[in-house]
Design a protein around this motif. Sequence first.
Motif, mmCIF file in Angstrom:
data_model
loop_
_atom_site.group_PDB
_atom_site.id
_atom_site.type_symbol
_atom_site.label_atom_id
_atom_site.label_comp_id
_atom_site.label_asym_id
_atom_site.label_seq_id
_atom_site.Cartn_x
_atom_site.Cartn_y
_atom_site.Cartn_z
ATOM 1 N N GLU A 70 0.814 -1.219 0.000
ATOM 2 C CA GLU A 70 0.000 0.000 0.000
ATOM 3 C C GLU A 70 0.842 1.262 0.000
ATOM 4 O O GLU A 70 0.559 2.213 -0.714
ATOM 5 C CB GLU A 70 -0.926 0.010 1.233
ATOM 6 C CG GLU A 70 -1.695 1.323 1.331
ATOM 7 C CD GLU A 70 -2.773 1.362 2.400
ATOM 8 O OE1 GLU A 70 -2.723 0.552 3.345
ATOM 9 O OE2 GLU A 70 -3.661 2.219 2.281
ATOM 10 N N ASP A 88 -0.765 -5.040 2.980
ATOM 11 C CA ASP A 88 -1.190 -3.828 3.686
ATOM 12 C C ASP A 88 -0.536 -3.857 5.073
ATOM 13 O O ASP A 88 -0.877 -4.700 5.900
ATOM 14 C CB ASP A 88 -2.720 -3.781 3.808
ATOM 15 C CG ASP A 88 -3.201 -2.408 4.262
ATOM 16 O OD1 ASP A 88 -2.386 -1.644 4.817
ATOM 17 O OD2 ASP A 88 -4.386 -2.104 4.067
ATOM 18 N N ASP A 91 -3.798 -2.453 8.121
ATOM 19 C CA ASP A 91 -5.134 -2.282 7.558
ATOM 20 C C ASP A 91 -6.031 -1.883 8.729
ATOM 21 O O ASP A 91 -6.254 -2.670 9.651
ATOM 22 C CB ASP A 91 -5.624 -3.565 6.898
ATOM 23 C CG ASP A 91 -6.962 -3.322 6.229
ATOM 24 O OD1 ASP A 91 -7.043 -2.416 5.382
ATOM 25 O OD2 ASP A 91 -7.937 -4.003 6.581
ATOM 26 N N GLY A 92 -6.498 -0.637 8.669
ATOM 27 C CA GLY A 92 -7.212 -0.068 9.812
ATOM 28 C C GLY A 92 -6.372 1.054 10.417
ATOM 29 O O GLY A 92 -6.342 1.233 11.638
ATOM 30 N N THR A 93 -5.688 1.801 9.567
ATOM 31 C CA THR A 93 -4.797 2.867 10.053
ATOM 32 C C THR A 93 -5.560 3.896 10.896
ATOM 33 O O THR A 93 -5.054 4.369 11.914
ATOM 34 C CB THR A 93 -4.111 3.566 8.855
ATOM 35 O OG1 THR A 93 -3.435 2.575 8.101
ATOM 36 C CG2 THR A 93 -3.106 4.614 9.318
ATOM 37 N N GLU A 170 -18.072 -0.268 4.821
ATOM 38 C CA GLU A 170 -17.087 0.734 5.261
ATOM 39 C C GLU A 170 -17.308 2.043 4.517
ATOM 40 O O GLU A 170 -17.698 2.042 3.349
ATOM 41 C CB GLU A 170 -15.657 0.242 5.002
ATOM 42 C CG GLU A 170 -15.213 -0.913 5.886
ATOM 43 C CD GLU A 170 -15.101 -0.580 7.367
ATOM 44 O OE1 GLU A 170 -14.940 0.604 7.717
ATOM 45 O OE2 GLU A 170 -15.193 -1.515 8.187
ATOM 46 N N GLY A 172 -14.733 4.044 3.914
ATOM 47 C CA GLY A 172 -13.559 4.253 3.071
ATOM 48 C C GLY A 172 -13.150 5.714 3.062
ATOM 49 O O GLY A 172 -13.584 6.502 3.902
ATOM 50 N N GLY A 208 -13.803 -0.745 10.457
ATOM 51 C CA GLY A 208 -12.609 0.001 10.081
ATOM 52 C C GLY A 208 -11.431 -0.768 9.526
ATOM 53 O O GLY A 208 -10.360 -0.194 9.363
ATOM 54 N N SER A 209 -11.603 -2.046 9.230
ATOM 55 C CA SER A 209 -10.512 -2.770 8.573
ATOM 56 C C SER A 209 -11.120 -3.738 7.565
ATOM 57 O O SER A 209 -11.856 -4.661 7.929
ATOM 58 C CB SER A 209 -9.667 -3.538 9.588
ATOM 59 O OG SER A 209 -8.942 -4.576 8.941
ATOM 60 N N ALA A 210 -10.802 -3.508 6.298
ATOM 61 C CA ALA A 210 -11.338 -4.358 5.239
ATOM 62 C C ALA A 210 -10.915 -5.815 5.455
ATOM 63 O O ALA A 210 -11.733 -6.728 5.380
ATOM 64 C CB ALA A 210 -10.832 -3.854 3.886
ATOM 65 N N GLU A 227 -17.735 -3.425 0.044
ATOM 66 C CA GLU A 227 -17.135 -2.098 0.026
ATOM 67 C C GLU A 227 -17.016 -1.617 -1.410
ATOM 68 O O GLU A 227 -16.693 -2.377 -2.327
ATOM 69 C CB GLU A 227 -15.772 -2.059 0.725
ATOM 70 C CG GLU A 227 -15.281 -0.604 0.797
ATOM 71 C CD GLU A 227 -14.165 -0.339 1.781
ATOM 72 O OE1 GLU A 227 -13.989 -1.112 2.730
ATOM 73 O OE2 GLU A 227 -13.463 0.675 1.580
ATOM 74 N N GLY A 229 -14.845 0.576 -2.508
ATOM 75 C CA GLY A 229 -13.567 1.185 -2.886
ATOM 76 C C GLY A 229 -12.353 0.470 -2.308
ATOM 77 O O GLY A 229 -11.485 1.097 -1.713
ATOM 78 N N TRP A 231 -8.771 -1.748 -2.356
ATOM 79 C CA TRP A 231 -7.553 -1.937 -3.152
ATOM 80 C C TRP A 231 -7.123 -3.396 -3.029
ATOM 81 O O TRP A 231 -7.564 -4.114 -2.137
ATOM 82 C CB TRP A 231 -6.443 -1.031 -2.615
ATOM 83 C CG TRP A 231 -6.773 0.422 -2.679
ATOM 84 C CD1 TRP A 231 -7.324 1.158 -1.664
ATOM 85 C CD2 TRP A 231 -6.595 1.317 -3.791
ATOM 86 N NE1 TRP A 231 -7.490 2.464 -2.083
ATOM 87 C CE2 TRP A 231 -7.053 2.584 -3.380
ATOM 88 C CE3 TRP A 231 -6.090 1.150 -5.082
ATOM 89 C CZ2 TRP A 231 -7.026 3.692 -4.217
ATOM 90 C CZ3 TRP A 231 -6.053 2.256 -5.914
ATOM 91 C CH2 TRP A 231 -6.519 3.519 -5.490
ATOM 92 N N ASP A 234 -6.127 -4.656 0.317
ATOM 93 C CA ASP A 234 -7.197 -4.800 1.312
ATOM 94 C C ASP A 234 -7.831 -6.188 1.238
ATOM 95 O O ASP A 234 -8.393 -6.671 2.216
ATOM 96 C CB ASP A 234 -8.324 -3.776 1.062
ATOM 97 C CG ASP A 234 -7.881 -2.332 1.243
ATOM 98 O OD1 ASP A 234 -7.092 -2.081 2.167
ATOM 99 O OD2 ASP A 234 -8.335 -1.462 0.466
HETATM 100 C C1 IPD Z 1 -8.590 0.958 4.731
HETATM 101 C C2 IPD Z 1 -9.441 0.254 5.752
HETATM 102 C C3 IPD Z 1 -10.854 0.790 5.708
HETATM 103 C C4 IPD Z 1 -11.456 0.656 4.322
HETATM 104 C C5 IPD Z 1 -10.563 1.277 3.268
HETATM 105 C C6 IPD Z 1 -9.168 0.701 3.365
HETATM 106 P P1 IPD Z 1 -6.040 1.284 5.487
HETATM 107 O O1 IPD Z 1 -7.261 0.475 4.746
HETATM 108 O O2 IPD Z 1 -9.475 -1.124 5.504
HETATM 109 O O3 IPD Z 1 -11.693 0.106 6.593
HETATM 110 O O4 IPD Z 1 -12.693 1.292 4.310
HETATM 111 O O5 IPD Z 1 -11.092 1.043 1.984
HETATM 112 O O6 IPD Z 1 -8.349 1.287 2.366
HETATM 113 O O7 IPD Z 1 -5.961 2.620 4.812
HETATM 114 O O8 IPD Z 1 -6.378 1.389 6.913
HETATM 115 O O9 IPD Z 1 -4.873 0.443 5.185
#
Ligand code: IPD
Length: 291
Positions: A70, A88, A91-93, A170, A172, A208-210, A227, A229, A231, A234
Amino acid sequence: ADINLQAIHDEMVLVAYEAGRTILSANPADIGTGTKLNSVDIVTEVDQAVEKMVSSRLSAAYPEFSFMGEETYKPGTKLGPEPTFVVDPIDGTTNFVHSFPNACISLGLAIDREPVIGVIYNPYQDLLFTAIKSHGAYMTRIKGTTPQKLPLAASPRPLEGLANALLAIEWGSSRDGPNYELKTEVFKKLAATKETGGAMVHSLRSLGSAALNIAAVAAGQMDAYWEGGCWAWDVCAGWCILKEAGGIMAGGNPGQWNPSVDERLYLAVRGAPSGQKELVEEFWGVIGDKK
Ligand code: IPD
């Protein structure tokens, strides 16, 4: 040469545990934080440090494999057929920054654009989800002081349509434009009563974490996750875990995964004796022609 997926998986698990220690030892109050596409697309020094550690360990062990992460992704890069780690680092930054204990490292390996190893580790709960293609999916958790490795399998409970489902969704990071319109419209329809044209699902969760959402679906704790959006990083690890647990991943282009900016709609559905395909169809019905 034959690729030893088990050995690669074992190395990925060690790397995930090391990443977990880094995540837990960071104090979100005094780490450097920046943004990427907009003010809610957050990145921290810890995301970058973890990705660096992961890529140097994995490229030292498997120099001939490609790496897609990422934090170092160059827009426009496509996933190729060669073995590629899809990573990632956190995931859930956003959760990490707020100390909300739901984040993970998500490590996938794709070969011929198919996820064949998935490793997802949530250090806050010491919960590890793993899978190797054709070898099942597992959840490893600590019970007392002993690690317990449990196979993940399709729930004996059939899927009874959206109206009986607990769904993860999410927000996103896109908060304007067509993607935002689509998300808010879908959320609204899923929640609304049947009389007003909605699906009236049991409820919607946004944790908050895909990757952890997909893992929850694989574990049968959620019926589905959608979701608008995602990547590649994710979904790659979770996809393998979900499939090995009997679930299915549908998306904008099922069957021929070629993640790109244009292909970012994903729907994960849990394993069940029946009702998976029907749930997918019902969901695309809610989305209408925007799928
Ligand atoms: C995000 C998280 C979030 C989701 C976003 C992801 P990140 O990843 O998983 O829940 O809604 O689409 O990009 O930025 O925390 O690595």
